[in-house]
Each structure stands twice: as structure tokens, then as C-alpha cells.
Design a protein around this motif. Structure first.
Motif, mmCIF file in Angstrom:
data_model
loop_
_atom_site.group_PDB
_atom_site.id
_atom_site.type_symbol
_atom_site.label_atom_id
_atom_site.label_comp_id
_atom_site.label_asym_id
_atom_site.label_seq_id
_atom_site.Cartn_x
_atom_site.Cartn_y
_atom_site.Cartn_z
ATOM 1 N N MET A 43 0.838 -1.199 0.000
ATOM 2 C CA MET A 43 0.000 0.000 0.000
ATOM 3 C C MET A 43 0.876 1.252 0.000
ATOM 4 O O MET A 43 2.043 1.219 0.396
ATOM 5 C CB MET A 43 -0.899 0.028 1.248
ATOM 6 N N ASP A 47 -2.655 5.530 1.749
ATOM 7 C CA ASP A 47 -3.728 4.536 1.846
ATOM 8 C C ASP A 47 -3.678 3.800 3.184
ATOM 9 O O ASP A 47 -4.719 3.509 3.785
ATOM 10 C CB ASP A 47 -3.633 3.525 0.702
ATOM 11 N N ARG A 51 -6.462 3.792 6.361
ATOM 12 C CA ARG A 51 -7.048 2.612 7.005
ATOM 13 C C ARG A 51 -6.901 2.688 8.525
ATOM 14 O O ARG A 51 -7.777 2.251 9.266
ATOM 15 C CB ARG A 51 -6.384 1.332 6.474
#
Length: 579
Positions: A43, A47, A51
């Protein structure tokens, strides 16, 4: 304490909040992603942090809700999180000021390394446990000697022999005096020679009295090598595998390499024996994995001048620690303090406010600034208008932002902020004895450094809540007691009363039997208090709680004196739902 002082008419602030728990939170989220078949490396940083923020929004209020259900009378309108904009501004300001003062520096030094998370961790976050292992006895041939000339060393980590830079013996050990000044051949290498030296550091009675010096992988060896001017040789990658220095063993995990190295030593007749041995194994307080001593480039704070002022605060009576016995522990730690490694190789946290020049190999050319625009302006002034910059990928240790909590939450660095003017310095810090060094000492040091005043006058240390057997609660043991579940079964007051019975600094074993007994006891207090209130002059069974609360203050005072627990109901009634 907060309720008591409010009842006395004193302006009282109990400011609640949470920290972002960098290592712990990232570890949890990475495990969650792994269950979905996703690795952090797959990732982008943006990103991944998105999360983490999702996880925080979903689960981050758990502790807050527990505190609310316990009836804590905090000022929730002032609640803070260490990644809030205001606190982030304070963190950057603190870093820049410390760097300008010469107290923050960058360098390659021995740190505690977590191969799983691939980040440095604090000395305080490493727990040592006595664990069974083996002591491996290995022959090192003496260069230029006969076939019978060899030195036998004993080590618990044979895979680190590729990082040996010397073999040491005690200068008073007659067994090896003739070899001092000669060279030894490191096993399983292409005849690499290392000097045989004498030093009083070597314990003649441990193992064979011969010590391999591997400064890239042992704290004591590292200090000795720096003192003697020996080179530092690292044989391990940051993921715990061996690097190119290990030759044919390159790419092997350190524990697999240990087995293969020993098997090959036996095959080459350089293995003497392997015997059971109990060692102190360093493990991560967070993930439980074995920590590796590793030389790595990190950011540090020079702690000695900060610690000196924090020590003086106690000596001068500006700060009192309760119970008093913890003052000696506080004094010992600060008197022997090491520089604080504040950088973490994580994606969740406060980015270090340092920028480097794009395309330049020399990372010593860096810019410290409060934001990217200021950094770019400084870089263009110094290196030319076409220069490009990039920010240091590391984040700061969570405890760095937590150390600023007493004043960053009140508006600092704006010292004219209303809350800062009224409530700083605070009066009492009440917290667990287990974070005396993690948090308390660091708040004292930072408070004095940035405001010139000790952040609180008293530190009241409570004990830890342990399970019925006296064990520390942990998810791995499965003995965690959720306050919400306990409240549902026994009630808030039974839990509050059970915890209140603990003495300062002493741990408390919490059992269902204790909770059940205190539920019955608090119920008796409830009934006794209800009986008293119903029989006060002018009261009857239909009296509302608001009416009882507004009754003459002298009655409240009498009940406060005679029935401490019942005071909870009197204060809570107008604003809290009754339990």
C-alpha cells in the motif's frame, strides 16, 4: 479528587484524552490487513494511514467510553487526541526548538530493533525474560600457529560470528597470554583475520574466558568497540535475515541461520559442544517478538541537561511523588539516563519535521522547519531556486507528543491562551506507577524546558489492576477484564469501590468474589443513604432527586463525612443517569 475540589468551590479541570499509540496501533492494523491478505508494503503511505484512521474512528473511543461508564467527571468538551491539529502544532514547535538549542541530533548508534515492525523501539519498551536456550562452543584457529593452536569461545548466538571484529581475553588470564597480539581466523569465512586483544571487561569464569566481539549485534560489545576504536560490522538486514556480510548464509532468517551455522561448524570440525543455557532474552513489550540490537541511523534527544532540572524539581520540593519510595526510583533512572531515540520507522504518527535535498547523496544536508513551505524556502535560499525537497519518512515516538500533554492541550505554544494561563501548571497528576519513566518523567522534563515551570506539584501513583491470581492482564493470557462487562454484571459503584480500596503504588488483584462482595456492600450504603434522606425534615417518599440534591448544604456535608461512597449519588444526580 476532581469532585472533592469542585465541591469546595475551586475551579477544577480534569482534561481527558488519548494518545495515538504508534507502535501498538500500527501492529493491530497490520494484523487486520494481513487477515485480508494485504501487506503494508503493498500500500501507499496515504492509503495505509487512511485505514488506520478508519480503525481509530471505529475502535478509538473504547477507552473513552469505559471511562465515561465509570463515572469520571472529565470536561469532555476539552477532550484531545495527540494527532489533533493543536497538539501536532505543539509537537513541531517542540522539535524545532530542541534542535535549534542543539539538543536534538541525528546519528548511527546501537538501538533496539523490531524486525517484525522494522522500527527502533525504546529501551523502556523491551522486556527481558529468562528463557532456555543453548551455549555453543566454537573453535577459532590462531593464525600462524600450529594445528593445535586455537581459542574456544562460548556464545548464545553463533550466527553473529560473521560480525566478529576481535577476540578478547582477560589480561590476567595465563591460559591465553601468549596469544595476545596475534590474530584469530573467523570460522566459515574465507580466512578473515581478527585481532586477539586483552581487556579487563572479559569475565575469566564465564564459558571459556574467551569473548568474541560482535559490536554490530550486542550492546556491551558495541560500547567496548567504540571505546577501543574497533570497526562496527553489521551482518543483519532490518527484517531479521542475514545480509551479504554473511556470505553463503545471506538471506537466511537469523534463527534458521543459527541452525545451519552450527551444522556447518560440526561438519568442519570447528564445533566443540552445545549445552543447555538460560539467557535473558529481550522481547518487544508490544508484539512479544525477540528484539535485535542493531546499529541504525536515528534521531536522538540529549537527555542529561533535561534530566538534571527534573531531578532538581524533586530535591527543591517543587514536585512531590506519592508514594515517596518512587522518588528513589525516579532519581536513579534520571541520574543514569541515556539519550532518547525519538525516531520510529512507522507510518502512523507525527512525521519528523525534517526535509532533505532531492538528488543529494549526503543526508547530513537537511532542513528543520515547521512545514514544507518553510522548508522549501530555506532550501532554495541555501541550495538554489531549482532545488526539490522530500520529508524524512520516520515518525516521532508516541511518548514525545505525550510528554507535551500538560501544556499542549491547554493551547501551548500560545502562552496567552486562556486555558494555559488559568490551568498551567496543574496541581495533581494521577497515573499508574508503571509509566513513571515513559510519561511522568518526560512530562516533567519537557514542562520545565518549554514553560520554565514544573507541570504539576504532585504525582499520585496508583497500582495496576491485576487478575485474581496477581498476573498482569494481557490478551495473550486471556485474562483481561473489560470494565463495561464488569459494570453490566456488578454495577459501576461496586467496581469503583473495589478499585478505590487499593493503596497508593500497590497493585490490586481484582476477582469476581471481591466485586460481588462490594456490590452487596454498596447496595447497603445505597439503602442506608436512601433511608436517611427520606427521613430528613420536609422530605417524603415522593421527593425528587433534584430536590434532595438542592437540600441544605450542611446535610450534604454531613453525609459526605459519614458515608463517602454516597457522595457519588449526590453529585451525580442532576447530571448523570443513575445506575
Amino acid at each position: 479528587m476532581a469532585r472533592y475540589h469542585r465541591m469546595q468551590g475551586r475551579p477544577t479541570l480534569w482534561l481527558p484524552g488519548t494518545d495515538h499509540a504508534g507502535i501498538a496501533t500500527q501492529l493491530v492494523v497490520e494484523k487486520m490487513l494481513a487477515s485480508e491478505g494485504i501487506k503494508r508494503g503493498d500500500m501507499s503511505r496515504e492509503d495505509f494511514t487512511a485505514r488506520v484512521w478508519e480503525w481509530k474512528e471505529k475502535y478509538g473511543s473504547t477507552i473513552t467510553n469505559q471511562i465515561k461508564r465509570l463515572g469520571a467527571s472529565c470536561d469532555w468538551s476539552r477532550e484531545h487526541f495527540t494527532l489533533d491539529e493543536q497538539l501536532s502544532r505543539a509537537v513541531t514547535e517542540a522539535f524545532v526548538r530542541l534542535h535549534e538549542k542543539g539538543l536534538i541530533y541525528q546519528g548511527s548508534y546501537m538501538v533496539n530493533w523490531s524486525p517484525n515492525l522494522q522500527t527502533a523501539v525504546s529501551d523502556l519498551e523491551v522486556e527481558y525474560s529468562e528463557e532456555p536456550g543453548f551455549l555453543y562452543y566454537i573453535k577459532y584457529r590462531v593464525a600462524g600457529g600450529s594445528r593445535s593452536d586455537f581459542l574456544t569461545i562460548a556464545t548464545t548466538r553463533p550466527e553473529t560470528l560473521f560480525g566478529d571484529v576481535a577476540i578478547a581475553v582477560n589480561p590476567t588470564d595465563a591460559r591465553y597470554s601468549k596469544y595476545i597480539g596475534m590474530n584469530a581466523i573467523v570460522p566459515l569465512t574465507l580466512g578473515r583475520h581478527v585481532p586477539i586483544i586483552a581487556h579487563k571487561y572479559v569475565d575469566k569464569d564465564f564459558g571459556t574466558g574467551v569473548l568474541k566481539i560482535s559490536p554490530g549485534h550486542d550492546h556491551n560489545d558495541y560500547l567496548l568497540a567504540r571505546k577501543l576504536g574497533l570497526p562496527i560490522l553489521n551482518v543483519m538486514n532490518k527484517d531479521g535475515t542475514l545480509n551479504e556480510v554473511a556470505g553463503l548464509y545471506r538471506g537466511l532468517d537469523r534463527f534458521e541461520a543459527r541452525k545451519k551455522v552450527w551444522a556447518d561448524l560440526k561438519e568442519t570440525k570447528l564445533a566443540v559442544k552445545k549445552e543447555p543455557h538460560t539467557s535473558r532474552v529481550p522481547r518487544s513489550q508490544r508484539g512479544g517478538e525477540i528484539i535485535e540490537p542493531l546499529v541504525s541511523k536515528q534521531w536522538f534527544i540529549t537527555m542529561e541537561p533535561l534530566a538534571e532540572k527534573a531531578l532538581d524539581a524533586v530535591k527543591k520540593g517543587e514536585l512531590t511523588i506519592i508514594p515517596e519510595r518512587f522518588e528513589k526510583i525516579y532519581d536513579h533512572w534520571l541520574s543514569n539516563i541515556k539519550d532518547w531515540c525519538i525516531s520510529r520507522q512507522l507510518w502512523w504518527g507525527h512525521r519528523i519535521p525534517v526535509w532533505y535535498i532531492m538528488g543529494r547523496d549526503c543526508e547530513e544536508d537537511f532542513i528543520v522547519a515547521k512545514n514544507s513551505d518553510e522548508a522549501l524556502e530555506k532550501a532554495r535560499y541555501q541550495y538554489g531556486k531549482d532545488v526539490e525537497i522530500y520529508q524524512d519518512p520516520d515518525v516521532l515516538d508516541t511518548w514525545f507528543s505525550s510528554a507535551l500533554w500538560p501544556f499542549s492541550t491547554l493551547g501551548w505554544p500560545d502562552e496567552s491562551a486562556a486555558d494555559f494561563s488559568q490551568y498551567y501548571p496543574a496541581t495533581v497528576l494521577e497515573t499508574g506507577h508503571d509509566i513513571l519513566f515513559f510519561w511522568v518523567a518526560r512530562m516533567v522534563m519537557m514542562g520545565i524546558e518549554f514553560t520554565g515551570r514544573v507541570p504539576f506539584k504532585y504525582v499520585y501513583l496508583h497500582g495496576l489492576i491485576r487478575d485474581a491470581q496477581g498476573r498482569k492482564m494481557s490478551k495473550s493470557l486471556g485474562n483481561v477484564i473489560d470494565p463495561i462487562d464488569t459494570i453490566k454484571e456488578f454495577g459501576t459503584d461496586a467496581l469503583r469501590f473495589s478499585i478505590a480500596l487499593g493503596t497508593p503504588g500497590q497493585d490490586l488483584n481484582l476477582s469476581t468474589e471481591r466485586l460481588a462482595a462490594n456490590k452487596a456492600f454498596t447496595n447497603k450504603l445505597w439503602n442506608a443513604g436512601k433511608f436517611i434522606l427520606q427521613n430528613l425534615p420536609g422530605q417524603d417518599d415522593s421527593s425528587s432527586w433534584d430536590g434532595i440534591y438542592s437540600y441544605k448544604v450542611r446535610y450534604i456535608s454531613e453525609i459526605w463525612i459519614n458515608c463517602t461512597v454516597y457522595e457519588v449519588y449526590l453529585v451525580r444526580a442532576p447530571t448523570f443517569e443513575l445506575v
